[in-house]
Structures are given as structure tokens and as C-alpha cells.
Design an enzyme around this catalytic site. Sequence first.
Site, short mmCIF file in Angstrom:
data_model
loop_
_atom_site.label_atom_id
_atom_site.label_comp_id
_atom_site.label_asym_id
_atom_site.label_seq_id
_atom_site.Cartn_x
_atom_site.Cartn_y
_atom_site.Cartn_z
N ASP A 240 -7.16 0.38 -7.28
CA ASP A 240 -6.72 -0.85 -6.61
C ASP A 240 -7.73 -1.97 -6.84
O ASP A 240 -8.29 -2.53 -5.89
CB ASP A 240 -6.56 -0.57 -5.11
CG ASP A 240 -5.84 -1.71 -4.39
OD1 ASP A 240 -5.20 -2.54 -5.05
OD2 ASP A 240 -5.95 -1.77 -3.14
N ASP B 21 -20.66 0.16 -9.11
CA ASP B 21 -19.76 -0.28 -10.17
C ASP B 21 -18.89 0.90 -10.58
O ASP B 21 -19.40 1.97 -10.94
CB ASP B 21 -20.56 -0.79 -11.36
CG ASP B 21 -19.68 -1.27 -12.49
OD1 ASP B 21 -19.17 -0.42 -13.24
OD2 ASP B 21 -19.49 -2.49 -12.62
N ALA B 22 -17.57 0.73 -10.53
CA ALA B 22 -16.66 1.84 -10.78
C ALA B 22 -16.80 2.40 -12.19
O ALA B 22 -16.67 3.62 -12.40
CB ALA B 22 -15.22 1.39 -10.53
N HIS C 262 0.81 -1.22 0.00
CA HIS C 262 0.00 0.00 0.00
C HIS C 262 0.85 1.27 0.00
O HIS C 262 0.44 2.27 -0.60
CB HIS C 262 -0.98 -0.03 1.18
CG HIS C 262 -2.06 -1.05 1.01
ND1 HIS C 262 -2.03 -2.28 1.60
CD2 HIS C 262 -3.19 -1.02 0.25
CE1 HIS C 262 -3.10 -2.97 1.23
NE2 HIS C 262 -3.82 -2.23 0.41
N ASP D 194 -16.24 1.36 -4.26
CA ASP D 194 -16.01 -0.08 -4.20
C ASP D 194 -17.35 -0.78 -4.36
O ASP D 194 -18.33 -0.40 -3.71
CB ASP D 194 -15.35 -0.47 -2.88
CG ASP D 194 -14.91 -1.93 -2.87
OD1 ASP D 194 -13.74 -2.19 -3.18
OD2 ASP D 194 -15.76 -2.81 -2.57
N ASP E 163 -10.78 -2.39 1.53
CA ASP E 163 -10.23 -2.69 2.85
C ASP E 163 -9.80 -1.44 3.62
O ASP E 163 -9.45 -1.52 4.80
CB ASP E 163 -9.05 -3.66 2.74
CG ASP E 163 -8.01 -3.20 1.71
OD1 ASP E 163 -7.86 -1.98 1.51
OD2 ASP E 163 -7.35 -4.08 1.11
#
Length: 514
Positions: free
Chosen positions: A373, A355-356, A277, A321, A301
Site C-alpha cells: 500500500d 525503507d521497504a 481497504h 513503513d 495508518d
Amino acid sequence: MDNVTETSPKKDSAQWLLLTAVFIIATCGLIYELVAGTLASYVLGDSVTQFSTIIGVYLFSMGVGSYLSKYFNGNLLRWFIQIELLVGIIGGFSSAILFITFPLAASFRLILYAIVFITGVLVGLEIPLLMRLLQDRVSFKELVSRVFAVDYVGALLASLIFPLLLVPYLGLIRTSLFFGMLNIIVGWYLLYRFKGEVKRAALIKVMAIAFLLAEIAAFVWSDSIMKLSEQLQFSDKVVYATSSSYQRIVLTHSRKELKLFLNGNLQFSSADEYRYHEALVHPAMQASGSPKQVLVMGGGDGLAVREILKYPCVQHVTLVDLDAAMTKLFTSNPMLTSINKHSFSDGRVSIYNKDAFIWLRDNRKQFDCIIIDFPDPSNFSVGKLYTSAFYQLVKRALSPGGYAVIQSTSPYVAPSSFWCVSETLRSVGFTTVPYHNYVPSFGEWGYIMASMRQDYQVPDTFAIPVRYMSKPVMQQMLFFPEDMKPTAPVTVNRLNNQALVEYFEKEWSHYSDQ
């Protein structure tokens, strides 16, 4: 006796009872197919391939069953009830059997397709037998239209409730067991209603009760079955597991580390996630100057957000996300919030569970830095997020002086995949800065920064708290040895070719076979 006779319950009542059976059969049959496809994508990956092959095998086996139905004669109702009970017990226990055998059996695919084939053959037998049972009660035109209309409505119901209700609230094991019980109850009820038409009804009734009790017991103990399966699959103790509408989420814990697995694939280890990260976030953040507005796509996360919030200049972080179960888990679970430093509870962070691709298409805001990511492009649904069409949207959303960064799989294991991401970014006008680092849990891992600028310089210092990053480390990450460089020209990843998915599947499957 070939058909239900006039001494049975009234003609209309019997007809609608049998049509109701068709409806339940269709619903249950498609549920078993969806369970097998979803389970296979969980444990084997590549959801497109798994669903495609399972649907193909299932439909073929239904055709085999339909063909074999012509050899069934005599008491058709008795045959139908017995087949219904077999569908209930095999389909009902299918997911439990597959979850248990996956970590144990070397030939898991053989077991998977054998269960799908047997279930499909049995379901394929049922509709022709029912049509023969109804042929003397309904005209042929009415028979065909009613049976297939009810069959398709049942399939529609299954396809709607499976992702929206069954997987999130029951899970795969309970879902298949629940519909197995429905099949058995249908068989038992037909046996009760037409008991005068079925020979050896008492023996079949005992079998139905035994099957039903077995499935009720398995339903009650399904969590224990799932825990056993996951304990066999993972070397460390499973401390949390759930199924969302999109994936199976599992946390394991040992004395040294906490690990997150999505559909059986390791996402991070608390022992070394900081390497990943820090390398993902800080080069792009430093290169962007003093970014105030930051967009994170993926990263459910909260670990990338944790690194971003170290910068005092950051005014707002937008995280997109898809899976609300992930962001909720990493907002509320004490073990996980201790790792991400409660990043999702920071007042500067907004979370969108969408949905991105769609979110970015509708977005009109610009960001000073964009951190991407996403999971690796192992299937077409994720591969679309690595296409030139998606990167055009990223370009529109990025401020003129800003940087975006994309996690881009391993340049050592999958060099064509890695350089395909770079080439795709370049195809929409970006200047790219590829780099890589070593993460013990994953090996060599790659990232690509993208910007409209041409003047990237390694910063002299990283003026925020870091455990891994430094100027010498960053300089080393920019160097690619010969075995990580592209060996041949790569194709731009577009929506209409999804070349990256093909590269990824070929390279990683070759690596895993070694």
C-alpha cells in the site's frame, strides 16, 4: 574605501571573523535552497523535479550575483553588510511567504522561483565581495583555498542537519526564520566590529534591529502562520499537523469525516476508507487460503492491518513503513486509533520503520500474503518500489501458494500507469489479477493481485465482517470497461528507466489540467 584597513581590528582577527561569515553564509544559503525544494515537493509533488529545478535556478542566480558583484564599488564592507541583512529578511521569511501564498496565488510557481532567484543572487554577491575584502590580507592562493574550503564545509553542515534535526524539530517556517536571524546577526556583528569603516552605520544598525525583531516575532508565532496557511489550503478544520523527515502530515475534521493529507495529497477519508481497504486486503487474503504470516508494506495508518486482523488464522503481521512519525501517530492519537481499531497495539503486529526496498532485500522470511500500500509513483524515490527489481524481492518473500496485492493508482485517470504495474509484475513471472472499485473520495481506483498460481476464483462468501465486499461486488471489480483497458503496449518499469513515473506524471497532470 574598498577594503578593511589596517586601522581595523587586528589582521588575523578580522580575517577569521570574515571567514566565519563565509561559513555562516554557506550554511544559510544552502538551508534556504533546501527549504524551497522541500516546500515545493510538499505542495507541488514530484520531489525530484522540484529539487532539480530549484537547485538549477538557485545555482544560476548565484552565478548572476557573482557576475554583478563587479559593479559594486566604494565601501565594500557596507555593501556586504546590507546584502547580508537582505538575505536574512528574504530568506528568513521565504517559507512563511510561500506557505501563505500557495493556497491564494494562481501563479505560485512564479513567486517560488522569484524568491529562489532573488535569494540566490544575493548569496552569489556575498562571496566575491568577501574575497575582495580579504584580498589585501591573504595571498591569492590562501584566499581561494580558505574561502572555498569554509564555504563547502558550511554546505556539508547544512545538508546534514537539515533532514536530521531542522525539519523534524523546527519545521520549515522556523528553520528559515532561524537562519535568517543568523544572517542578520552576522551583519549586525560585522557592523559592530568594523563600525569605523562603515558609513551611515547607525541607519544600517536600526534596519538590522528591525529585521531581527520581525523575525523573532514570526518565529514565536510560526505555528499560527502554518495553521493559517493550512486553513486556507484545506476546506475542513485542521486538527493536527506536523512535519516528519519525509513528509507534511495534516489531519482535517468536519462533522462528517476525518481526512489525512500527506504533502497536501488526500490519503483517506473516514467516510469511505473502508471501501478502499476492504478491496485492497480481502481478495488477496481470501485467495491465500488461511494465511498465518502476513506482510504489509506502506500502510502506516494501520487501516490495512485492521482488516487483516479480522482473520482468526493470522498469527503475525509484519508492517514496514518508512515514516516513524506516521506509525507513532496512528498508534497514539485517539481519533485515529478509533478508526484503525488500535491495530498497531495488537500483540500480533510488529512495526519496522525502514525503507521497504532495503528491508525486503535483507529479509529471508516468507509470507502467506503480502499487502503493498505505497503512495502513488509520483517520483523516482517511490517509483523504485514499483520496479521489476522490487517485485523480484516480493516474489522471493511470497510463499508458493500465497498472493500479493499492490495498490496501483486509477485505471480510469492513468490507464498506462495501471497496466504498467501489471506488466512489470508479469515480467518477473507473476500471474496477475487486475481489478478496480469506486471510492467516492478518489473515484475509480485500481489494484493488482499477483501470484505464482493460475487458478484464482472469486470466493462465494467473505467470512469476516465487511461493509462493502461480496461475491457480486468482486465479480464486478474484475470487469474493465473499454475506457480502462490499455490502448497501447506499455513498458516494464525497471530501476534504470522508471517508465512508470513518466506515465503517472503525464496522465495525472493531463487530468488535473482539464
